[in-house]
Motif scaffolding. Sequence first.
Motif, PDB file in Angstrom:
ATOM      1  N   PRO A  53       0.802  -1.229   0.000  1.00  0.00           N
ATOM      2  CA  PRO A  53       0.000   0.000   0.000  1.00  0.00           C
ATOM      3  C   PRO A  53       0.829   1.271   0.000  1.00  0.00           C
ATOM      4  O   PRO A  53       0.358   2.315  -0.451  1.00  0.00           O
ATOM      5  CB  PRO A  53      -0.813  -0.123   1.294  1.00  0.00           C
ATOM      6  N   GLY A  54       2.058   1.222   0.563  1.00  0.00           N
ATOM      7  CA  GLY A  54       2.949   2.373   0.510  1.00  0.00           C
ATOM      8  C   GLY A  54       2.620   3.484   1.478  1.00  0.00           C
ATOM      9  O   GLY A  54       3.264   4.526   1.469  1.00  0.00           O
ATOM     10  N   ALA A  55       1.632   3.304   2.363  1.00  0.00           N
ATOM     11  CA  ALA A  55       1.243   4.386   3.277  1.00  0.00           C
ATOM     12  C   ALA A  55       1.130   3.914   4.716  1.00  0.00           C
ATOM     13  O   ALA A  55       0.633   4.655   5.563  1.00  0.00           O
ATOM     14  CB  ALA A  55      -0.083   4.988   2.822  1.00  0.00           C
ATOM     15  N   GLY A  56       1.559   2.693   5.013  1.00  0.00           N
ATOM     16  CA  GLY A  56       1.516   2.187   6.377  1.00  0.00           C
ATOM     17  C   GLY A  56       0.155   1.733   6.842  1.00  0.00           C
ATOM     18  O   GLY A  56      -0.025   1.389   8.017  1.00  0.00           O
ATOM     19  N   VAL A  57      -0.833   1.714   5.944  1.00  0.00           N
ATOM     20  CA  VAL A  57      -2.184   1.284   6.291  1.00  0.00           C
ATOM     21  C   VAL A  57      -2.524   0.050   5.465  1.00  0.00           C
ATOM     22  O   VAL A  57      -2.415   0.072   4.231  1.00  0.00           O
ATOM     23  CB  VAL A  57      -3.223   2.391   6.031  1.00  0.00           C
ATOM     24  N   GLY A  58      -2.902  -1.020   6.130  1.00  0.00           N
ATOM     25  CA  GLY A  58      -3.287  -2.250   5.436  1.00  0.00           C
ATOM     26  C   GLY A  58      -4.728  -2.186   4.984  1.00  0.00           C
ATOM     27  O   GLY A  58      -5.652  -2.477   5.756  1.00  0.00           O
ATOM     28  N   ARG A  59      -4.921  -1.792   3.737  1.00  0.00           N
ATOM     29  CA  ARG A  59      -6.282  -1.678   3.210  1.00  0.00           C
ATOM     30  C   ARG A  59      -6.738  -2.998   2.601  1.00  0.00           C
ATOM     31  O   ARG A  59      -5.956  -3.721   1.990  1.00  0.00           O
ATOM     32  CB  ARG A  59      -6.364  -0.544   2.197  1.00  0.00           C
ATOM     33  N   SER A  60      -8.014  -3.290   2.780  1.00  0.00           N
ATOM     34  CA  SER A  60      -8.539  -4.590   2.378  1.00  0.00           C
ATOM     35  C   SER A  60      -8.620  -4.716   0.865  1.00  0.00           C
ATOM     36  O   SER A  60      -9.179  -3.847   0.192  1.00  0.00           O
ATOM     37  CB  SER A  60      -9.932  -4.799   2.973  1.00  0.00           C
ATOM     38  N   PRO A  61      -8.084  -5.819   0.307  1.00  0.00           N
ATOM     39  CA  PRO A  61      -8.263  -6.085  -1.115  1.00  0.00           C
ATOM     40  C   PRO A  61      -9.517  -6.915  -1.403  1.00  0.00           C
ATOM     41  O   PRO A  61      -9.770  -7.256  -2.558  1.00  0.00           O
ATOM     42  CB  PRO A  61      -6.998  -6.880  -1.459  1.00  0.00           C
ATOM     43  N   VAL A  62     -10.266  -7.244  -0.357  1.00  0.00           N
ATOM     44  CA  VAL A  62     -11.428  -8.120  -0.510  1.00  0.00           C
ATOM     45  C   VAL A  62     -12.634  -7.502   0.179  1.00  0.00           C
ATOM     46  O   VAL A  62     -12.515  -6.563   0.972  1.00  0.00           O
ATOM     47  CB  VAL A  62     -11.149  -9.524   0.075  1.00  0.00           C
ATOM     48  N   ALA A  63     -13.812  -8.082  -0.117  1.00  0.00           N
ATOM     49  CA  ALA A  63     -15.053  -7.677   0.537  1.00  0.00           C
ATOM     50  C   ALA A  63     -15.687  -8.892   1.190  1.00  0.00           C
ATOM     51  O   ALA A  63     -15.689  -9.985   0.616  1.00  0.00           O
ATOM     52  CB  ALA A  63     -16.010  -7.056  -0.477  1.00  0.00           C
ATOM     53  N   GLY A  64     -16.198  -8.700   2.400  1.00  0.00           N
ATOM     54  CA  GLY A  64     -16.833  -9.805   3.099  1.00  0.00           C
ATOM     55  C   GLY A  64     -16.975  -9.499   4.574  1.00  0.00           C
ATOM     56  O   GLY A  64     -16.992  -8.334   4.990  1.00  0.00           O
ATOM     57  N   VAL A  65     -17.071 -10.559   5.381  1.00  0.00           N
ATOM     58  CA  VAL A  65     -17.274 -10.433   6.825  1.00  0.00           C
ATOM     59  C   VAL A  65     -16.097 -11.088   7.539  1.00  0.00           C
ATOM     60  O   VAL A  65     -15.717 -12.222   7.227  1.00  0.00           O
ATOM     61  CB  VAL A  65     -18.594 -11.092   7.264  1.00  0.00           C
ATOM     62  N   VAL A  66     -15.511 -10.363   8.491  1.00  0.00           N
ATOM     63  CA  VAL A  66     -14.389 -10.895   9.256  1.00  0.00           C
ATOM     64  C   VAL A  66     -14.873 -12.086  10.083  1.00  0.00           C
ATOM     65  O   VAL A  66     -15.812 -11.974  10.875  1.00  0.00           O
ATOM     66  CB  VAL A  66     -13.789  -9.820  10.174  1.00  0.00           C
ATOM     67  N   ARG A  67     -14.237 -13.236   9.868  1.00  0.00           N
ATOM     68  CA  ARG A  67     -14.585 -14.428  10.637  1.00  0.00           C
ATOM     69  C   ARG A  67     -13.759 -14.520  11.912  1.00  0.00           C
ATOM     70  O   ARG A  67     -14.266 -14.889  12.968  1.00  0.00           O
ATOM     71  CB  ARG A  67     -14.354 -15.691   9.814  1.00  0.00           C
ATOM     72  N   GLU A  68     -12.472 -14.200  11.797  1.00  0.00           N
ATOM     73  CA  GLU A  68     -11.562 -14.432  12.922  1.00  0.00           C
ATOM     74  C   GLU A  68     -10.353 -13.524  12.790  1.00  0.00           C
ATOM     75  O   GLU A  68      -9.917 -13.204  11.689  1.00  0.00           O
ATOM     76  CB  GLU A  68     -11.111 -15.900  12.916  1.00  0.00           C
ATOM     77  N   VAL A  69      -9.815 -13.089  13.918  1.00  0.00           N
ATOM     78  CA  VAL A  69      -8.510 -12.438  13.966  1.00  0.00           C
ATOM     79  C   VAL A  69      -7.669 -13.202  14.974  1.00  0.00           C
ATOM     80  O   VAL A  69      -8.181 -13.656  15.997  1.00  0.00           O
ATOM     81  CB  VAL A  69      -8.606 -10.941  14.341  1.00  0.00           C
ATOM     82  N   ILE A 113      -1.894  -5.180  11.710  1.00  0.00           N
ATOM     83  CA  ILE A 113      -2.359  -5.198  13.088  1.00  0.00           C
ATOM     84  C   ILE A 113      -3.860  -4.923  13.071  1.00  0.00           C
ATOM     85  O   ILE A 113      -4.285  -3.806  12.708  1.00  0.00           O
ATOM     86  CB  ILE A 113      -1.628  -4.140  13.929  1.00  0.00           C
ATOM     87  N   PRO A 114      -4.689  -5.892  13.418  1.00  0.00           N
ATOM     88  CA  PRO A 114      -6.123  -5.751  13.158  1.00  0.00           C
ATOM     89  C   PRO A 114      -6.792  -4.686  14.016  1.00  0.00           C
ATOM     90  O   PRO A 114      -6.628  -4.637  15.226  1.00  0.00           O
ATOM     91  CB  PRO A 114      -6.680  -7.147  13.467  1.00  0.00           C
ATOM     92  N   GLU A 115      -7.519  -3.824  13.335  1.00  0.00           N
ATOM     93  CA  GLU A 115      -8.422  -2.884  13.985  1.00  0.00           C
ATOM     94  C   GLU A 115      -9.850  -3.201  13.580  1.00  0.00           C
ATOM     95  O   GLU A 115     -10.726  -2.331  13.565  1.00  0.00           O
ATOM     96  CB  GLU A 115      -8.039  -1.443  13.631  1.00  0.00           C
ATOM     97  N   VAL A 116     -10.061  -4.462  13.228  1.00  0.00           N
ATOM     98  CA  VAL A 116     -11.389  -4.987  12.929  1.00  0.00           C
ATOM     99  C   VAL A 116     -11.623  -6.177  13.849  1.00  0.00           C
ATOM    100  O   VAL A 116     -10.677  -6.764  14.386  1.00  0.00           O
ATOM    101  CB  VAL A 116     -11.518  -5.413  11.456  1.00  0.00           C
ATOM    102  N   ASP A 117     -12.876  -6.543  14.007  1.00  0.00           N
ATOM    103  CA  ASP A 117     -13.260  -7.640  14.899  1.00  0.00           C
ATOM    104  C   ASP A 117     -14.137  -8.633  14.151  1.00  0.00           C
ATOM    105  O   ASP A 117     -14.747  -8.290  13.121  1.00  0.00           O
ATOM    106  CB  ASP A 117     -14.043  -7.100  16.103  1.00  0.00           C
ATOM    107  N   PRO A 118     -14.224  -9.881  14.640  1.00  0.00           N
ATOM    108  CA  PRO A 118     -15.134 -10.841  14.027  1.00  0.00           C
ATOM    109  C   PRO A 118     -16.548 -10.275  13.941  1.00  0.00           C
ATOM    110  O   PRO A 118     -17.048  -9.655  14.880  1.00  0.00           O
ATOM    111  CB  PRO A 118     -15.059 -12.036  14.981  1.00  0.00           C
TER     112      PRO A 118
END
Length: 324
Positions: A53-69, A113-118
């Motif tokens: 990404p080049g900006a230090g932010v992990g942006r999602s390449p996919v669409a869906g629902v987080v199952r697990e972190v 580093i996840p800032e999302v939750d299941p």
Amino acid sequence: MTGPPADDGAADSDAPEATVTLPADVVERYEKFSRFNSPYPAHDHGRAVDLYPGAGVGRSPVAGVVREVRTVGCPDRPYAAAEDHLIVVDLADEWCARAGAPSGTVARVLHVIPEVDPGDRVAVGDALGPTTRSGFFGQWVDDHVHLGFRPPDANPLRASGSLPVAADLHAEPVAWGGTGAVVERGPTHVVLDGPRRSGSGPAFAALASDEGVPLDGGLTHYAGGGTFRGKVGSTVPDGTTLSLFGTEIGSLRAGDADAGAPGVEWAPVDVLANGERVTGLSLFAARGDRFGVKVVCPDREFEIGESVTLDVVASDDPIRLGVG
């Protein structure tokens, strides 16, 4: 170089061979991408992709629902964090349809580093969290999002048995004579100011072999490398011998994902910088008119502005970095 947890090498014998093809408008959100720039088996066989990404932010390449972190251990490196993270996403049917993936396919994302939750719903481009310096990849490797896919009903925590990954775009093959000035210097690498592209054509470009095939991977410090899809309508038969700077570097191998961009078995060669052996070249597809070549050289020092000429020569003892 990246390596997911529980990556034991060979694909599961019963894993479906449907290829997940990332749409062009997904890949074009990133500055660079690579399928083969790693010693880990998932990359070596075209079953994972790294997106920078080049900006230090992990942006999602996919669409869906987080199952697990999950937080996972990683190799102990002095430059890296003590742990890595895995984000598992149940892909939306619409995203699967666009990518040619079976309904129920699961995505695995590492080095964020996840800032999302299941239970959280994510769309393409959403921020999943900051990228992290992981012991799964070398010190010369920029932060990135590692992406792989598991078929429906497979264990999503495993990397072995992941589906083949392709990208629905082409990379302009850019010829280069091998001489450039140092424009960036790190503890274990330098970046040269060549090659330069014309400024027109596909969004991405990559260093071309002498035969005009865009190259991917660690040349040749990882045993296997790869290629990108080149000019629209062009095909290169399996087994074709590739060379760089006049020296044979390997041949295209059959059986990998995405016949338009197969893997390469590197020949036993060394990379020289101003006549002295270095670890190798870190190759990828990148945006921009001057994308540069990254020289991996932890035992050599080059100054900013210094002219460096690269050569490739046959070797009886080529450098091969493992996963330990």
